[in-house]
Structure formats: C-alpha cells, structure tokens
Design a protein around this motif. Structure first.
Motif, PDB file in Angstrom:
ATOM      1  N   GLU B 298     -10.168  -1.695  13.393  1.00 19.35           N
ATOM      2  CA  GLU B 298     -11.557  -1.467  13.031  1.00 19.35           C
ATOM      3  C   GLU B 298     -11.544  -0.386  11.956  1.00 19.35           C
ATOM      4  N   TYR B 299     -12.280  -0.552  10.879  1.00 23.33           N
ATOM      5  CA  TYR B 299     -12.210   0.415   9.786  1.00 23.33           C
ATOM      6  C   TYR B 299     -13.490   0.396   8.974  1.00 23.33           C
ATOM      7  N   VAL B 300     -13.757   1.527   8.352  1.00 18.03           N
ATOM      8  CA  VAL B 300     -14.881   1.626   7.417  1.00 18.03           C
ATOM      9  C   VAL B 300     -14.658   2.898   6.595  1.00 18.03           C
ATOM     10  N   GLU B 304     -18.897  10.073   3.110  1.00 19.35           N
ATOM     11  CA  GLU B 304     -18.612  10.696   1.812  1.00 19.35           C
ATOM     12  C   GLU B 304     -17.799   9.750   0.934  1.00 19.35           C
ATOM     13  N   GLY B 305     -16.875   9.033   1.575  1.00 17.17           N
ATOM     14  CA  GLY B 305     -16.039   8.096   0.826  1.00 17.17           C
ATOM     15  C   GLY B 305     -16.804   6.870   0.342  1.00 17.17           C
ATOM     16  N   SER B 306     -18.017   6.661   0.871  1.00 15.60           N
ATOM     17  CA  SER B 306     -18.836   5.520   0.452  1.00 15.60           C
ATOM     18  C   SER B 306     -19.873   5.917  -0.596  1.00 15.60           C
ATOM     19  N   ALA B 307     -19.977   7.216  -0.875  1.00 19.41           N
ATOM     20  CA  ALA B 307     -21.067   7.688  -1.754  1.00 19.41           C
ATOM     21  C   ALA B 307     -20.995   7.039  -3.134  1.00 19.41           C
ATOM     22  N   ALA B 308     -19.793   6.856  -3.664  1.00 21.61           N
ATOM     23  CA  ALA B 308     -19.661   6.250  -4.995  1.00 21.61           C
ATOM     24  C   ALA B 308     -20.111   4.794  -4.964  1.00 21.61           C
ATOM     25  N   THR B 358     -22.183  -1.194   8.971  1.00 26.32           N
ATOM     26  CA  THR B 358     -21.185  -1.257   7.896  1.00 26.32           C
ATOM     27  C   THR B 358     -21.597  -2.312   6.873  1.00 26.32           C
ATOM     28  N   ARG B 359     -21.411  -1.978   5.599  1.00 29.29           N
ATOM     29  CA  ARG B 359     -21.724  -2.942   4.534  1.00 29.29           C
ATOM     30  C   ARG B 359     -20.420  -3.563   4.047  1.00 29.29           C
ATOM     31  N   ILE B 360     -20.391  -4.881   4.034  1.00 32.90           N
ATOM     32  CA  ILE B 360     -19.137  -5.596   3.776  1.00 32.90           C
ATOM     33  C   ILE B 360     -19.079  -6.106   2.345  1.00 32.90           C
ATOM     34  N   ASP B 361     -17.946  -5.866   1.706  1.00 36.82           N
ATOM     35  CA  ASP B 361     -17.751  -6.337   0.338  1.00 36.82           C
ATOM     36  C   ASP B 361     -16.310  -6.862   0.257  1.00 36.82           C
ATOM     37  N   GLY B 362     -16.126  -8.153   0.573  1.00 30.52           N
ATOM     38  CA  GLY B 362     -14.770  -8.690   0.676  1.00 30.52           C
ATOM     39  C   GLY B 362     -14.076  -8.026   1.850  1.00 30.52           C
ATOM     40  N   TRP B 366     -18.016  -0.499   3.714  1.00 24.54           N
ATOM     41  CA  TRP B 366     -18.659   0.751   3.323  1.00 24.54           C
ATOM     42  C   TRP B 366     -19.589   1.222   4.420  1.00 24.54           C
ATOM     43  N   ALA B 367     -19.658   2.542   4.579  1.00 24.96           N
ATOM     44  CA  ALA B 367     -20.490   3.101   5.656  1.00 24.96           C
ATOM     45  C   ALA B 367     -21.959   2.796   5.418  1.00 24.96           C
TER      46      ALA B 367
END
Lengths: 283, 403
Positions: B298-300, B304-308, B358-362, B366-367
């Motif tokens: 499980e990962y996301v 902070e790592g999703s801010a960009a 979580t927002r999925i992109d492939g 992303w958080a």
C-alpha cells in the motif's frame, strides 16, 4: 550583501586586469554563502551557519599570469592604481578600509598553486615568481587543484569610488577549497597538540571546512568525488586525506568536536562525515 | 511541582463537585468571587435549575441563576444559555452559564446573547446592571472528552475529512459509502486492474489463484468496513454536530464551519510521523512508481510530496512516500539509507488515514488534497502559504460539488 570589504573586491574584479584571479579565504566563503542564500539551491545541509567576517582578500594567481608577463604586470599595476601599498614585498598589499578609519586596513594576499614540471614557472623559497614582474604568489602545495573548474559568482554593488559595479568573481571548486581548508584546519590540530606554534583564530579553519561541506550542491559533490578519483595518487591529496581522518575520523575526533562546538544546535555530524569522505575520496 | 505555565489537565467536574467548589471558592472561580446561595433550585413544575449564586464586585452585587454543563462544546453552551435564560425569566434573576472552558469566541457569543458565563479555568463574562466584567486568556484546564478528540484523529478523522471534500450528505449511509469508496482507491484500482491483491501482480491463470484473489479481496473489503462501522460514522457525526461544525437537518448533515473543522484536524495531527527512512535509490521516479504499482504494498506520496502534483510548490528534491511495510519497500526500491542528498524518503503507515482519497495517476498515487493541506499547514512559511491557496481551492470545489 553589505560588507565593508565588498567595495574593495569590486574595485579589483570589475577591472579587466583581474582575469586569472581566484578568490579564496573567508570572503570567498561569504560570497558563496550569499549565492546559496539568494539562489535557493539545494545544498547538503540546509541550515548553513553564517560565515565569519574577514578583512582579507585572498587571491590565487593563475599560473598563466606568470607565463604571460604582461597580464601579471597588469595585476600589479591594478593594485598600484587602487592605492595598495606593499605589506610584504610583491605578495601582500594593504590600504585603509575607508578614509574615516585609516587604521583599519584591507589586505590583499596573493597565493599560487605549485607549478608543475611543464609550467616553466620558478618557485623560490615560499614564492612563485617571475623576475621583473613585481608580483609573487605564496606557494600553497595543498592548492594543487585550485585552477580546476573554479566557480563563477556574481558580485555587484558600489565600488569604493561610489560607482556601481556588476562583476563576477571566481572562487575555487569545492574539491580544491576543501583540500586547502582541511590542511589549514590540520595546522590548528597540530597547534592544539603543541607541535607547532599557536596562531590566533586558527580554529576558524575547522568551521570553514564544515561550512564549505554544508554548502555543497549535489552536482558539486559528484564533481568533487570525480576529482578525488583523478587525484587519488597525488601526494598532496593523500596528505589531505590523512589530515581529514585525523580531524574528523570519528565522533570524538578533535575536528568533529570543534566543528560541533562552533555550530551549536545545527551541527549535522553524520551527513558531514559521509559527504566529506566522498568529496575527498576517503574510503 | 507543576509550574503556572503548565496547568493541571483534569476531567470536568460533576454538578456536586461544582457546588462544593462554589461553597469553598474553587480554583478557577476565585477571580470573580462567586458565592453559592442555593443549589438544585426548584420553581414550580419547571425543571430544576442547578443553583443560585451571588457576585460581589466593588461594592455592587448581583444574583444569578446558573446552568452548569460538564462539556464546553458550542452546542452544550448554547443549550445551557437557553436553559439559564428560561430559569431567569421564571425567577427574575440574571442568567449565568458555567462550563469547564470558555474560549474568546464563546465569550463573545455569550456577550451578544446578553448571558453571563464563567468557566472553571478562570475566564468569564459577567453582565449585570452597573456591572460588566470580562476575563479571558486563561488556558483550558480541562481535558476534551475522548469522544470529541478522537473525531479528529486516526481513522475517525476520515469522516470529518469527507466534509472537506463534499459539503453535504443526505444520510449517514451516503456519508459512509462516500468514505468507503475513497478509503483505499489505490488498492481498489489495482484489484480492478489485476483481479485482486497479490505480489507480484499477475494475471490469475488457474482456478486456485482466482479463489485466492477473491478471498484476499473479501478480506480487504471487510477490513475497510471494520474501520468505518455505521456506529463510528454516527458517533463522529454526532460529535461534529455537538461542536457546531456540521448542522443536522433530518437525516442530512451539512458542513457549516469549515475553518473550525480544518483547525481541529490540524491541531490533532500526530506531532511526528511513524518510523521512516531517508536515502538514495538509483531508480528513476517512474520506475519507483512502476515497481510499487506491481507490488502488493500500500503506498501513496506524502502530502508534502504531493504538493507539486497539485501545482502548489515546485517539484520536490526527494520522492516522499507512505508505505505499509517499510522493510519490503526499501528492498523493492533498493533504498540505501543516507542523509547526503537523499532522493527518497519512506514512512511506514499501516492505518487508513493517509491512504484515504488517494488520487491515482497510472501507478503514481498522490495524497488527498486534504492530507496535502494538513501537512503543508504545519510546515514552513512557503508551505503554509501554499496551504492557504489549497484551502481556497477546496472551498471552491466543495461549493461546485453541491451545485
């Protein structure tokens, strides 16, 4: 950047005759720190302690200034034109920092790396020189790499005559700079051990090693590691590696403790240790 | 010995304890000099008031009928004030409420309603003819009830977070389904994609594999549902209504105080992350996502790592991820621990919260914008500025979602 030394630096580096000068020493570190602060570059350690103040401008002379006599003569002429007088003939110069405080002096020290066999430049005693030039560089064996890929920094502000200067200045590549500063810091260690006479403020070199390491960018660290590989068999580089181990080889080593003392609350020992080993090629 | 700066945190008093303290001039009430005249006061057939007190101040005095509440929530304060006003009308005395703690905004509300109030922490407002007293700034000496605290923490906070994504829900069932649908979208996407959860991801080629996948999927769904039972959702909604953060109209629930909700979520964020590691990997970022996408981890990305990804800050120097198994993730991504220009950081999180919405992109995950907002809002000045922008965006999206 506000510093009483800046106008004097700009006087020199805004003149075309300054080509071939590389600014090291405390003021070079201050300039580099300013670049780090304003550029937002990612550095090894984010919380870099502020650089110490200084009144010296330490310039390394490119050996090309000795090879091309007219260029070396232009540097000497520049110092004369700016009103510097000799403090030590041909390689230390000084003048008042400003007219209101004539007793406070700005000093220019000239240094040079040791010439190689193919450079055709003479070393006599502690000086790299060429007869009739009137310009000597104090030979600095640990500066063997100082002319390799120096870093160009912007320098702008008011010259001492009030005119605006937009100039650039070269400072040593971190690999070369660390070699020089580690050697100087090791002199401090030898003083602490009573092996050589004490000089005031020598402990600042330990701080400078930490600050130079802290300001490394990722690209600079990679380049430094590459240089370390290239100079792996160089006698001076090997000596500097030995000095670095004596200074920073463990958490309880004198250099490590001194660096931590001078950076209270912000000393990142593990990161510093790993980076300096990589930068100097210490296995 | 405790210092004045770190007051004792204690559970709220009972009515009997309050009466006792009033008789003896209890700690938080000394500043005003309340004197208990009567307790448990009857007036005809009407409900009994908690008591009558007198205030003496610079030669003037006034009598109050008071209503005590052991909870300081806005709803408790509101009902206490209404009750006190009712007693006041019947008795001819002035209305007063007593609660464990009155914030500045609670004091202002009482002032606007012309109801006096004092708390057990040393704050209060006294309004009487020829007498107007205000005292604020004393810290809360009393613990929030656990039920309230927990609403903004851990898995329960997922329900609160739902209201930041959508302002209104027609029923608890709809709210719960909204939360469950977003609990582990990464896992759901993988299940749809590959048929089930498995390491490494593989197409089921035999009946046995398919049965195992189906079982794993059922276990996962059961695990998710257990985290957000109907009871939990109901408790959270009740607590949020008690705090006047949401309003309930019949079965429907609607967010009315988004700022307060965000403040409470932020205040209850864990101060530190769980176990983590910073280091370097030689894998390109796309390969990191690819490997994670083909594992059963499980990962996301962290907030902070999703801010960009949300265009809030420039690209990070370091890929920053939550994973549910740190050791496995380090092996999978070939992470070598180092503090020298780390390009990856992993934090172990095996709960539901950080994976919610979580927002999925492939293969990238992303958080949730809510998680991003939370993390940025407690970071540095640049990040806090970005959090403000995101809060505005979230508000716009909530408004649009209801249209």
């Amino acid at each position: 950047m506000i510093d009483p030394l800046l106008p004097h630096l700009l006087d020199i580096v805004s003149d075309p005759a300054s080509e071939g000068l590389i600014l090291a020493g405390g003021f070079g570190i201050r300039l580099k720190m300013e670049r780090v602060r304003t550029s937002g570059l990612r550095t090894l350690i984010t919380d870099v302690p502020p650089a110490r103040a200084t009144r010296d401008l330490d310039f390394f002379l490119s050996l090309s200034l000795f090879a091309h006599k007219e260029r070396g003569a232009a540097v000497r002429d520049l110092l004369n034109r700016l009103g510097y007088s000799e403090y030590t003939p041909n390689y230390q110069f000084e003048k008042p920092l400003d007219s209101e405080n004539p007793e406070r002096k700005v000093r220019v020290d000239l240094l040079a790396r040791p010439p190689g066999p193919g450079d055709g430049i003479r070393v006599k005693g502690p000086r790299v020189k060429r007869s009739g030039l009137g310009l000597h560089g104090r030979v600095t064996p640990e500066a063997f790499a100082v002319e390799n890929n120096p870093t160009r920094l912007d320098a702008h502000g008011a010259r001492s005559d009030g005119g605006r200067a937009e100039a650039s200045v070269f400072v040593p590549h971190p690999y070369a700079w660390l070699n020089m500063k580690v050697k100087a810091a090791h002199d401090w260690l030898e003083m602490e051990r009573g092996k050589i006479p004490r000089k005031p403020n020598s402990e600042r070199h330990v701080f400078d090693v930490y600050v130079l390491t802290a300001m490394l960018t990722e690209a600079e660290l990679d380049e430094a590691a590459e240089y370390a590989g290239r100079y792996a068999d160089h006698a001076q580089a090997a000596d500097v590696r030995r000095c670095a181990i004596a200074l920073f080889g463990s958490n309880s080593a004198s250099g490590t403790l001194e660096a931590a003392r001078q950076c209270p609350g912000r000393f990142e020992g593990a990161v510093f240790d790993e980076a300096i080993r990589r930068a100097l090629g210490i296995c | 010995m405790r210092s004045a700066e770190s007051p004792t945190i204690e559970p709220p008093w009972t009515e009997a304890r309050l009466a006792e303290e009033l008789r003896e001039g209890g700690a938080g009430l000394r500043w005003i000099g309340l004197r208990l005249l009567d307790s448990d006061v009857a007036h005809g057939d009407a409900p009994r008031a908690d008591g009558v007190v007198e205030v003496d101040w610079l030669g003037r005095s006034a009598r109050f009928v008071y209503e005590y509440r052991a909870s300081s929530t806005p709803k408790a304060l509101e009902t206490a004030a209404l009750q006190a006003e009712s007693y006041a009308r019947r008795t001819g005395l002035l209305p007063l409420v007593i609660v464990p703690y009155l914030s500045e905004s609670a004091l202002r509300t009482l002032e606007a309603d012309r109801v006096s109030g004092v708390d057990l922490s040393g704050n209060g407002i006294i309004l009487a003819p020829g007498m107007s007293l205000w005292r604020s700034g004393q810290p809360n000496r009393f613990r929030e009830p656990a039920a309230i605290r927990n609403v903004f923490r851990g898995d329960s906070s997922i329900i609160a977070r739902c209201f930041l994504l959508r302002r209104e829900f027609q029923s608890l069932t709809e709210l719960r389904q909204f939360a469950l649908d977003r609990l582990h979208p990464g896992r759901s996407a993988r299940s749809v994609d590959a048929g089930a959860v498995g390491t490494p991801r593989a197409e089921p080629t035999a009946a046995l594999d398919e049965a195992a996948y189906a079982l794993a999927r059922r276990v996962t769904v059961a695990f998710d549902r257990a985290a957000l039972t109907k009871g939990t959702v109901s408790k959270v909604v009740k607590a949020l209504a008690e705090e006047r953060i949401i309003a309930r109209e019949g079965k429907a629930s609607r967010l009315v105080a988004p700022g307060e909700l965000m403040d409470r979520l932020r205040a209850n964020m864990p101060a530190t992350r769980r176990a983590g590691i910073r280091g370097r990997t030689n894998l390109a970022t796309s390969e990191v996502w690819n490997r994670l996408g083909h594992s059963d981890l499980e990962y996301v990305a962290t907030g902070e790592g999703s801010a960009a990804h949300y265009g809030l800050l420039s690209g990070p120097d370091c890929t920053s991820l939550y994973v549910d198994d740190l050791e496995d993730a380090c092996k999978l991504l070939k992470v070598r621990p180092t503090g020298v220009f780390p390009n990856i950081e992993l934090f172990e999180e095996d709960g539901h919260t950080v994976y919610f919405d979580t927002r999925i992109d492939g293969d990238a995950r992303w958080a949730s914008p809510v998680q991003v907002w939370l993390e940025l809002s407690v970071a540095g000045p640049r990040e806090r500025e970005a959090a403000e922008m995101l809060a505005t965006e979230l508000a716009k999206e909530r408004a649009e979602a209801q249209m």
